[in-house]
Enzyme design. Structure first.
Site, PDB file in Angstrom:
ATOM      1  N   HIS A 278       0.802  -1.238   0.000  1.00  0.00           N
ATOM      2  CA  HIS A 278       0.000   0.000   0.000  1.00  0.00           C
ATOM      3  C   HIS A 278       0.827   1.275   0.000  1.00  0.00           C
ATOM      4  O   HIS A 278       0.258   2.370   0.002  1.00  0.00           O
ATOM      5  CB  HIS A 278      -0.975   0.021   1.189  1.00  0.00           C
ATOM      6  CG  HIS A 278      -0.310   0.276   2.511  1.00  0.00           C
ATOM      7  ND1 HIS A 278       0.299  -0.707   3.245  1.00  0.00           N
ATOM      8  CD2 HIS A 278      -0.169   1.415   3.235  1.00  0.00           C
ATOM      9  CE1 HIS A 278       0.786  -0.194   4.356  1.00  0.00           C
ATOM     10  NE2 HIS A 278       0.516   1.092   4.374  1.00  0.00           N
TER      11      HIS A 278
HETATM   12  C1  UD1 Z   1      -2.519   5.627   5.590  1.00  0.00           C
HETATM   13  C2  UD1 Z   1      -1.253   6.229   6.156  1.00  0.00           C
HETATM   14  C3  UD1 Z   1      -0.116   5.228   6.044  1.00  0.00           C
HETATM   15  C4  UD1 Z   1      -0.487   3.905   6.661  1.00  0.00           C
HETATM   16  C5  UD1 Z   1      -1.798   3.402   6.100  1.00  0.00           C
HETATM   17  C6  UD1 Z   1      -2.212   2.177   6.862  1.00  0.00           C
HETATM   18  C7  UD1 Z   1      -1.018   8.648   5.903  1.00  0.00           C
HETATM   19  C8  UD1 Z   1      -0.343   9.729   5.159  1.00  0.00           C
HETATM   20  N1  UD1 Z   1      -0.860   7.410   5.423  1.00  0.00           N
HETATM   21  O1  UD1 Z   1      -2.303   5.420   4.216  1.00  0.00           O
HETATM   22  O2  UD1 Z   1       1.033   5.739   6.709  1.00  0.00           O
HETATM   23  O3  UD1 Z   1       0.531   2.991   6.407  1.00  0.00           O
HETATM   24  O4  UD1 Z   1      -2.814   4.408   6.255  1.00  0.00           O
HETATM   25  O5  UD1 Z   1      -3.193   1.420   6.257  1.00  0.00           O
HETATM   26  O6  UD1 Z   1      -1.669   8.915   6.884  1.00  0.00           O
HETATM   27  N2  UD1 Z   1      -9.734   4.298   1.579  1.00  0.00           N
HETATM   28  C9  UD1 Z   1     -10.864   3.521   1.545  1.00  0.00           C
HETATM   29  N3  UD1 Z   1     -11.411   3.156   2.743  1.00  0.00           N
HETATM   30  C10 UD1 Z   1     -10.914   3.516   3.945  1.00  0.00           C
HETATM   31  C11 UD1 Z   1      -9.768   4.336   3.961  1.00  0.00           C
HETATM   32  C12 UD1 Z   1      -9.179   4.706   2.762  1.00  0.00           C
HETATM   33  O7  UD1 Z   1     -11.350   3.158   0.480  1.00  0.00           O
HETATM   34  O8  UD1 Z   1     -11.489   3.147   4.991  1.00  0.00           O
HETATM   35  C13 UD1 Z   1      -9.092   4.673   0.280  1.00  0.00           C
HETATM   36  C14 UD1 Z   1      -9.464   6.057  -0.205  1.00  0.00           C
HETATM   37  O9  UD1 Z   1      -9.586   6.004  -1.596  1.00  0.00           O
HETATM   38  C15 UD1 Z   1      -8.240   6.875   0.162  1.00  0.00           C
HETATM   39  C16 UD1 Z   1      -7.108   5.867   0.052  1.00  0.00           C
HETATM   40  O10 UD1 Z   1      -7.673   4.633   0.459  1.00  0.00           O
HETATM   41  O11 UD1 Z   1      -8.068   7.976  -0.668  1.00  0.00           O
HETATM   42  C17 UD1 Z   1      -5.920   6.195   0.939  1.00  0.00           C
HETATM   43  O12 UD1 Z   1      -6.319   6.387   2.296  1.00  0.00           O
HETATM   44  P1  UD1 Z   1      -5.444   7.336   3.262  1.00  0.00           P
HETATM   45  O13 UD1 Z   1      -5.901   7.199   4.646  1.00  0.00           O
HETATM   46  O14 UD1 Z   1      -5.361   8.708   2.693  1.00  0.00           O
HETATM   47  O15 UD1 Z   1      -3.988   6.755   3.102  1.00  0.00           O
HETATM   48  P2  UD1 Z   1      -3.494   5.256   3.210  1.00  0.00           P
HETATM   49  O16 UD1 Z   1      -2.865   4.894   1.912  1.00  0.00           O
HETATM   50  O17 UD1 Z   1      -4.573   4.399   3.743  1.00  0.00           O
HETATM   51  N1  UDP Z   2      -3.784  -5.720   9.115  1.00  0.00           N
HETATM   52  C1  UDP Z   2      -5.032  -6.347   9.255  1.00  0.00           C
HETATM   53  N2  UDP Z   2      -5.682  -6.795   8.138  1.00  0.00           N
HETATM   54  C2  UDP Z   2      -5.154  -6.676   6.886  1.00  0.00           C
HETATM   55  C3  UDP Z   2      -3.869  -6.063   6.754  1.00  0.00           C
HETATM   56  C4  UDP Z   2      -3.232  -5.580   7.886  1.00  0.00           C
HETATM   57  O1  UDP Z   2      -5.527  -6.476  10.367  1.00  0.00           O
HETATM   58  O2  UDP Z   2      -5.798  -7.117   5.915  1.00  0.00           O
HETATM   59  C5  UDP Z   2      -3.103  -5.171  10.321  1.00  0.00           C
HETATM   60  C6  UDP Z   2      -1.650  -5.566  10.496  1.00  0.00           C
HETATM   61  O3  UDP Z   2      -1.489  -6.768  11.127  1.00  0.00           O
HETATM   62  C7  UDP Z   2      -1.114  -4.430  11.328  1.00  0.00           C
HETATM   63  C8  UDP Z   2      -1.916  -3.233  10.894  1.00  0.00           C
HETATM   64  O4  UDP Z   2      -3.039  -3.758  10.187  1.00  0.00           O
HETATM   65  O5  UDP Z   2      -1.373  -4.667  12.677  1.00  0.00           O
HETATM   66  C9  UDP Z   2      -1.017  -2.307  10.099  1.00  0.00           C
HETATM   67  O6  UDP Z   2      -1.486  -2.027   8.940  1.00  0.00           O
HETATM   68  P1  UDP Z   2      -0.900  -1.337   7.662  1.00  0.00           P
HETATM   69  O7  UDP Z   2       0.014  -2.257   6.973  1.00  0.00           O
HETATM   70  O8  UDP Z   2      -2.122  -0.881   6.962  1.00  0.00           O
HETATM   71  O9  UDP Z   2      -0.144  -0.012   8.165  1.00  0.00           O
HETATM   72  P2  UDP Z   2       1.373   0.403   8.431  1.00  0.00           P
HETATM   73  O10 UDP Z   2       1.852  -0.392   9.582  1.00  0.00           O
HETATM   74  O11 UDP Z   2       2.145   0.173   7.173  1.00  0.00           O
HETATM   75  O12 UDP Z   2       1.298   1.850   8.720  1.00  0.00           O
END
Ligand code: UD1
Ligand code: UDP
Length: 359
Positions: A205
């Site tokens: 991601h």
């Molecule tokens: C965010 C964090 C990242 C973290 C990740 C964990 C920031 C800058 N990034 O990235 O550090 O590793 O979360 O998972 O804060 N979306 C959905 N449903 C949801 C949430 C998001 O569809 O419930 C989609 C939307 O299209 C959105 C995109 O995912 O634009 C990205 O979501 P966003 O929270 O902006 O960043 P992440 O890539 O999830």
């Molecule tokens: N995780 C989960 N379900 C999934 C993928 C991840 O429960 O399908 C959990 C994972 O074990 C970890 C947390 O989500 O505890 C971290 O998620 P992510 O990789 O989104 O974020 P990051 O750590 O890179 O910020």
């Protein structure tokens, strides 16, 4: 002066970090309020963690949703300022490195409210990562910095943070893992996919990997090569899901794409897997404790302790197929080091210290 501690969460990785801190403060009778910014909002990115991790329901959900960095951060700041002004907490606690973390630190600092940052001091030194900006600014503003590893303490010292603000407490995400380990169960997904043998789990991601088609193409080729060797379960994060779907990777007969799954199912899948391929931060730590080889598709990591004291290796798309084949041939380690203080008691250490701040 109020004795209220306000926790700010919003994105998936925040929840397993906050849960043990909230539980330990609750054991000590500390008044708390849990704010959810709404950064993540799908059931399987948010509510499932509240159901599974024993987290209290948020007192407030700011409901900000998705947006550009500026619009999301600004929306959180505007909505949170009203809540903080109303409650005037003694301390605002922020977790990790997501936009919700940074926004809350900015709001609290401008209002003169103390900030405690859980997971302070991690550094990738890669300023193209939004998380690096969030971490550095949050740490600069924080009054108390809880570090998970010695290298994080050293980074903070090098940046001039005074040692009396820093506490090496261990890793609250690992508290959550150890507390729920007995309930890990990936069998529903494995049965649904018809997997009875060895398999790998992959997650992707990071914007640097999934947002740019030029970066994604070699990555897809490398993952296909891994799938030639072993079944790959791929829970698709919403970021990049569409691009991965269009990439052709999911047509590989051994690639099993699924929606994101809840915590106990996900870690059930990981715990029983032969190999993890990921660009996640937290999963590097979880595989380290579970003893699952982890190949991290990034040029750097803010968690080098998972390489020196764990099971993690950095890989490129070019090196992934051969490194994965070697890891599969060697099998999982029977013994491996685990970083100091990743022992299930970080939340208690943090709570003890927070109580001393409130006195
Ligand atoms: C965010 C964090 C990242 C973290 C990740 C964990 C920031 C800058 N990034 O990235 O550090 O590793 O979360 O998972 O804060 N979306 C959905 N449903 C949801 C949430 C998001 O569809 O419930 C989609 C939307 O299209 C959105 C995109 O995912 O634009 C990205 O979501 P966003 O929270 O902006 O960043 P992440 O890539 O999830
Ligand atoms: N995780 C989960 N379900 C999934 C993928 C991840 O429960 O399908 C959990 C994972 O074990 C970890 C947390 O989500 O505890 C971290 O998620 P992510 O990789 O989104 O974020 P990051 O750590 O890179 O910020």
């Amino acid at each position: 002066m109020s004795d209220l501690v306000m926790h700010i969460t919003g994105a998936r990785p925040n929840f397993p970090k906050a849960a043990p801190v909230i539980a330990a403060l609750s054991d000590r009778g500390v008044a708390q309020k849990l704010v959810h910014t709404g950064q993540h909002y799908d059931d399987n990115m948010s509510a499932v963690f509240f159901r599974e991790l024993g987290l209290p329901q948020p007192d407030v959900n700011l409901g900000v949703g998705s947006g550009s960095h500026a619009s999301q951060t600004a929306a959180i700041m505007t909505a949170l300022e009203t809540v903080v002004l109303e409650d005037r907490p003694a301390l605002v606690m922020v977790y990790g490195d997501v936009n919700s973390t940074l926004a809350a630190a900015l709001v609290a600092s401008k209002l003169g409210i103390g900030i405690a940052h859980v997971e302070a001091g991690l550094r990738s030194f890669d300023w193209t990562m939004p998380e690096e900006i969030n971490r550095v600014v949050t740490d600069r503003l924080a009054d108390r910095l809880y570090a998970t590893s010695a290298d994080a303490v050293a980074h903070l010292g090098n940046e001039g943070v005074s040692a009396d603000k820093i506490r090496l407490v261990g890793n609250p995400m690992i508290d959550t893992l150890l507390a729920h380990r007995d309930r890990f169960d990936g069998s529903r997904v494995r049965d649904q996919l018809g997997l009875s043998g060895r398999y790998a789990v992959a997650t992707l991601h990071r914007p640097a990997n999934v947002d740019d088609p030029a970066a994604l193409t070699p990555l897809v080729a490398a993952l296909s090569a891994v799938a030639d060797e072993v079944d790959v379960v791929l829970p698709l994060h919403p970021r990049g899901a569409a691009r991965l779907e269009q990439s052709g990777l999911l047509a590989h007969p051994n690639v099993h794409a699924i929606d994101p799954v809840g915590y106990t199912e996900f870690l059930g899948l990981v715990a029983e897997s032969a190999l993890v391929v990921t660009d996640s931060g937290g999963i590097q730590e979880e595989t380290t404790v579970l003893g699952v080889p982890c190949l991290t598709l990034r040029p750097n990591t803010e968690r080098p302790v998972t390489i020196t004291d764990g099971t993690n290796q950095l890989v490129t798309p070019a090196s992934l197929p051969a490194t994965a084949a070697k890891a599969l041939a060697e099998g999982r380690p029977t013994t491996w080091p685990i970083p100091p203080l990743w022992d299930g008691h970080a939340g208690e250490r943090i709570a003890r210290d927070v109580v001393s701040l409130l006195d």
